[in-house]
Motif scaffolding. Structure first.
Motif, PDB file in Angstrom:
ATOM      1  N   ILE A  53      -3.732   7.851 -17.195  1.00 47.76           N
ATOM      2  CA  ILE A  53      -3.703   7.107 -18.445  1.00 47.76           C
ATOM      3  C   ILE A  53      -2.947   7.938 -19.484  1.00 47.76           C
ATOM      4  CG2 ILE A  53      -5.942   8.021 -19.215  1.00 47.76           C
ATOM      5  CD1 ILE A  53      -6.439   5.316 -20.579  1.00 47.76           C
ATOM      6  N   SER A  54      -2.111   7.271 -20.273  1.00 44.62           N
ATOM      7  CA  SER A  54      -1.358   7.979 -21.306  1.00 44.62           C
ATOM      8  C   SER A  54      -1.160   7.057 -22.502  1.00 44.62           C
ATOM      9  CB  SER A  54      -0.005   8.447 -20.772  1.00 44.62           C
ATOM     10  OG  SER A  54       0.786   7.341 -20.383  1.00 44.62           O
ATOM     11  N   ARG A  55      -0.816   7.660 -23.656  1.00 43.44           N
ATOM     12  CA  ARG A  55      -0.639   6.893 -24.872  1.00 43.44           C
ATOM     13  C   ARG A  55       0.746   7.174 -25.447  1.00 43.44           C
ATOM     14  NH1 ARG A  55      -6.530   6.873 -27.168  1.00 43.44           N
ATOM     15  NH2 ARG A  55      -5.658   5.835 -28.969  1.00 43.44           N
ATOM     16  N   ASP A  56       1.369   6.135 -25.988  1.00 47.56           N
ATOM     17  CA  ASP A  56       2.604   6.268 -26.752  1.00 47.56           C
ATOM     18  C   ASP A  56       2.229   5.951 -28.195  1.00 47.56           C
ATOM     19  OD1 ASP A  56       4.996   5.921 -28.128  1.00 47.56           O
ATOM     20  OD2 ASP A  56       6.035   5.142 -26.365  1.00 47.56           O
ATOM     21  N   ASN A  57       2.009   7.005 -29.000  1.00 46.58           N
ATOM     22  CA  ASN A  57       1.499   6.799 -30.351  1.00 46.58           C
ATOM     23  C   ASN A  57       2.490   6.076 -31.252  1.00 46.58           C
ATOM     24  OD1 ASN A  57      -0.810   8.110 -29.547  1.00 46.58           O
ATOM     25  ND2 ASN A  57      -0.204  10.073 -30.416  1.00 46.58           N
ATOM     26  N   TYR A  58       3.772   6.208 -30.984  1.00 43.64           N
ATOM     27  CA  TYR A  58       4.778   5.563 -31.831  1.00 43.64           C
ATOM     28  C   TYR A  58       4.845   4.062 -31.588  1.00 43.64           C
ATOM     29  CZ  TYR A  58       6.241  10.294 -32.913  1.00 43.64           C
ATOM     30  OH  TYR A  58       6.252  11.594 -33.322  1.00 43.64           O
ATOM     31  N   LYS A  59       4.533   3.666 -30.350  1.00 43.21           N
ATOM     32  CA  LYS A  59       4.621   2.247 -30.000  1.00 43.21           C
ATOM     33  C   LYS A  59       3.250   1.597 -29.905  1.00 43.21           C
ATOM     34  CE  LYS A  59       8.968   2.699 -27.445  1.00 43.21           C
ATOM     35  NZ  LYS A  59       9.669   2.478 -26.152  1.00 43.21           N
ATOM     36  N   THR A 113       0.922   1.937 -27.743  1.00 52.24           N
ATOM     37  CA  THR A 113       0.828   1.437 -26.381  1.00 52.24           C
ATOM     38  C   THR A 113       0.082   2.433 -25.508  1.00 52.24           C
ATOM     39  OG1 THR A 113       2.922   0.246 -26.613  1.00 52.24           O
ATOM     40  CG2 THR A 113       2.143   0.625 -24.381  1.00 52.24           C
ATOM     41  N   VAL A 114      -0.758   1.905 -24.640  1.00 52.51           N
ATOM     42  CA  VAL A 114      -1.458   2.711 -23.646  1.00 52.51           C
ATOM     43  C   VAL A 114      -0.936   2.314 -22.268  1.00 52.51           C
ATOM     44  CG1 VAL A 114      -3.685   3.317 -22.636  1.00 52.51           C
ATOM     45  CG2 VAL A 114      -3.513   2.843 -25.074  1.00 52.51           C
ATOM     46  N   HIS A 115      -0.664   3.313 -21.437  1.00 48.93           N
ATOM     47  CA  HIS A 115      -0.142   3.051 -20.101  1.00 48.93           C
ATOM     48  C   HIS A 115      -1.133   3.484 -19.040  1.00 48.93           C
ATOM     49  CE1 HIS A 115       3.787   2.238 -21.812  1.00 48.93           C
ATOM     50  NE2 HIS A 115       3.709   3.378 -22.484  1.00 48.93           N
ATOM     51  N   ALA A 136       0.837  -1.191   0.000  1.00 47.85           N
ATOM     52  CA  ALA A 136       0.000   0.000   0.000  1.00 47.85           C
ATOM     53  C   ALA A 136       0.878   1.249   0.000  1.00 47.85           C
ATOM     54  CB  ALA A 136      -0.914  -0.006   1.216  1.00 47.85           C
ATOM     55  N   GLY A 137       0.485   2.224  -0.801  1.00 47.23           N
ATOM     56  CA  GLY A 137       1.264   3.440  -0.941  1.00 47.23           C
ATOM     57  C   GLY A 137       2.252   3.404  -2.095  1.00 47.23           C
ATOM     58  N   GLY A 138       2.473   2.218  -2.652  1.00 46.68           N
ATOM     59  CA  GLY A 138       3.420   2.069  -3.750  1.00 46.68           C
ATOM     60  C   GLY A 138       2.808   2.383  -5.103  1.00 46.68           C
ATOM     61  N   SER A 139       3.592   2.119  -6.145  1.00 47.16           N
ATOM     62  CA  SER A 139       3.186   2.443  -7.511  1.00 47.16           C
ATOM     63  C   SER A 139       3.416   1.264  -8.442  1.00 47.16           C
ATOM     64  CB  SER A 139       3.992   3.649  -8.029  1.00 47.16           C
ATOM     65  OG  SER A 139       3.762   4.801  -7.252  1.00 47.16           O
ATOM     66  N   LEU A 140       2.624   1.208  -9.493  1.00 47.90           N
ATOM     67  CA  LEU A 140       2.812   0.256 -10.580  1.00 47.90           C
ATOM     68  C   LEU A 140       2.449   0.956 -11.880  1.00 47.90           C
ATOM     69  CD1 LEU A 140       1.260  -3.155  -9.390  1.00 47.90           C
ATOM     70  CD2 LEU A 140       3.670  -2.700  -9.895  1.00 47.90           C
ATOM     71  N   ARG A 141       3.048   0.487 -12.967  1.00 44.58           N
ATOM     72  CA  ARG A 141       2.706   1.015 -14.284  1.00 44.58           C
ATOM     73  C   ARG A 141       2.283  -0.133 -15.175  1.00 44.58           C
ATOM     74  NH1 ARG A 141       6.451   3.425 -19.069  1.00 44.58           N
ATOM     75  NH2 ARG A 141       5.080   5.105 -19.801  1.00 44.58           N
ATOM     76  N   LEU A 142       1.052  -0.095 -15.631  1.00 48.17           N
ATOM     77  CA  LEU A 142       0.544  -1.098 -16.543  1.00 48.17           C
ATOM     78  C   LEU A 142       0.710  -0.604 -17.976  1.00 48.17           C
ATOM     79  CD1 LEU A 142      -2.796  -2.128 -14.792  1.00 48.17           C
ATOM     80  CD2 LEU A 142      -0.478  -2.966 -14.387  1.00 48.17           C
ATOM     81  N   SER A 143       0.940  -1.540 -18.879  1.00 54.05           N
ATOM     82  CA  SER A 143       1.056  -1.210 -20.292  1.00 54.05           C
ATOM     83  C   SER A 143       0.126  -2.103 -21.103  1.00 54.05           C
ATOM     84  CB  SER A 143       2.499  -1.390 -20.771  1.00 54.05           C
ATOM     85  OG  SER A 143       3.361  -0.495 -20.097  1.00 54.05           O
ATOM     86  N   CYS A 144      -0.359  -1.576 -22.205  1.00 51.71           N
ATOM     87  CA  CYS A 144      -1.240  -2.327 -23.112  1.00 51.71           C
ATOM     88  C   CYS A 144      -0.736  -2.098 -24.530  1.00 51.71           C
ATOM     89  CB  CYS A 144      -2.672  -1.831 -22.963  1.00 51.71           C
ATOM     90  SG  CYS A 144      -3.826  -2.544 -24.157  1.00 51.71           S
ATOM     91  N   ALA A 145      -0.184  -3.144 -25.113  1.00 54.61           N
ATOM     92  CA  ALA A 145       0.279  -3.078 -26.495  1.00 54.61           C
ATOM     93  C   ALA A 145      -0.888  -3.410 -27.409  1.00 54.61           C
ATOM     94  CB  ALA A 145       1.426  -4.063 -26.698  1.00 54.61           C
ATOM     95  N   ALA A 146      -1.197  -2.491 -28.321  1.00 58.89           N
ATOM     96  CA  ALA A 146      -2.386  -2.635 -29.167  1.00 58.89           C
ATOM     97  C   ALA A 146      -2.001  -2.738 -30.635  1.00 58.89           C
ATOM     98  CB  ALA A 146      -3.315  -1.443 -28.956  1.00 58.89           C
ATOM     99  N   SER A 147      -2.714  -3.582 -31.357  1.00 59.21           N
ATOM    100  CA  SER A 147      -2.517  -3.632 -32.799  1.00 59.21           C
ATOM    101  C   SER A 147      -3.027  -2.329 -33.410  1.00 59.21           C
ATOM    102  CB  SER A 147      -3.247  -4.831 -33.402  1.00 59.21           C
ATOM    103  OG  SER A 147      -4.644  -4.708 -33.182  1.00 59.21           O
ATOM    104  N   GLU A 148      -2.607  -2.034 -34.624  1.00 57.48           N
ATOM    105  CA  GLU A 148      -2.891  -0.740 -35.246  1.00 57.48           C
ATOM    106  C   GLU A 148      -4.379  -0.396 -35.235  1.00 57.48           C
ATOM    107  OE1 GLU A 148      -0.478   1.172 -36.192  1.00 57.48           O
ATOM    108  OE2 GLU A 148      -1.608   2.788 -37.133  1.00 57.48           O
ATOM    109  N   VAL A 149      -5.227  -1.351 -35.585  1.00 53.00           N
ATOM    110  CA  VAL A 149      -6.630  -1.047 -35.726  1.00 53.00           C
ATOM    111  C   VAL A 149      -7.268  -0.726 -34.381  1.00 53.00           C
ATOM    112  CG1 VAL A 149      -7.312  -3.476 -35.604  1.00 53.00           C
ATOM    113  CG2 VAL A 149      -8.835  -1.824 -36.673  1.00 53.00           C
ATOM    114  N   THR A 150      -6.843  -1.404 -33.338  1.00 44.31           N
ATOM    115  CA  THR A 150      -7.442  -1.139 -32.036  1.00 44.31           C
ATOM    116  C   THR A 150      -6.910   0.150 -31.439  1.00 44.31           C
ATOM    117  OG1 THR A 150      -5.787  -2.605 -31.063  1.00 44.31           O
ATOM    118  CG2 THR A 150      -7.969  -3.517 -31.475  1.00 44.31           C
ATOM    119  N   PHE A 151      -5.653   0.487 -31.727  1.00 44.98           N
ATOM    120  CA  PHE A 151      -5.110   1.701 -31.140  1.00 44.98           C
ATOM    121  C   PHE A 151      -5.803   2.921 -31.678  1.00 44.98           C
ATOM    122  CE2 PHE A 151      -2.057   3.472 -28.407  1.00 44.98           C
ATOM    123  CZ  PHE A 151      -1.627   4.668 -28.952  1.00 44.98           C
TER     124      PHE A 151
END
Length: 124
Positions: A70-76, A78-80, A14-29
């Motif tokens: 929530i953030s997006r990396d358009n080049y990769k 990926t949604v974080h 509790a109190g800590g942090s994690l970063r999740l990532s979601c790699a999406a194919s072109e059509v879903t992104f």
């Protein structure tokens, strides 16, 4: 073929942090919304956060507002999901999802594609 692959889950105190990532194919992104949901045992799937493809607006569930980003990396394609100040109540399986058409982004039934989920466990 549309595909979403989550990563980054795990066990944190509790109190800590994690970063999740979601790699999406072109059509879903390039869908209308990219969202994160979570589901704890015995509970319904809960909206966590969403990001619009057009304009980049972001939205958050009340229980995570101010702690998650929530953030997006358009080049990769990926949604974080950056999760800070985690609480035991955040323990759940977290899912990435893509919604292809406008609608209520808080409603999980409006999403068209889903990842397999990643477990997040927060210990007290």
């Amino acid at each position: 073929q549309a595909q979403l692959v989550e990563s980054g889950g795990g066990l944190v105190q509790a109190g800590g942090s994690l970063r999740l990532s979601c790699a999406a194919s072109e059509v879903t992104f390039r869908s209308f919304f990219m969202g994160w949901f979570r589901q704890a045992p015995g509970k319904e799937r809960e909206f966590v956060a969403a990001s619009m493809w057009t304009g980049g607006s972001t939205y958050y569930g009340d229980s995570v507002k101010g702690r998650f980003t929530i953030s997006r990396d358009n080049y990769k394609n990926t949604v974080h999901l950056q999760m800070n100040r985690l609480e035991p109540e955040d323990t759940a399986v977290y899912y990435c999802a893509a919604c292809l058409t406008p609608g209520d982004f808080r409603e999980h039934r409006n999403y068209d594609y889903w990842g397999q989920g990643t477990q997040v466990t927060v210990s007290s």
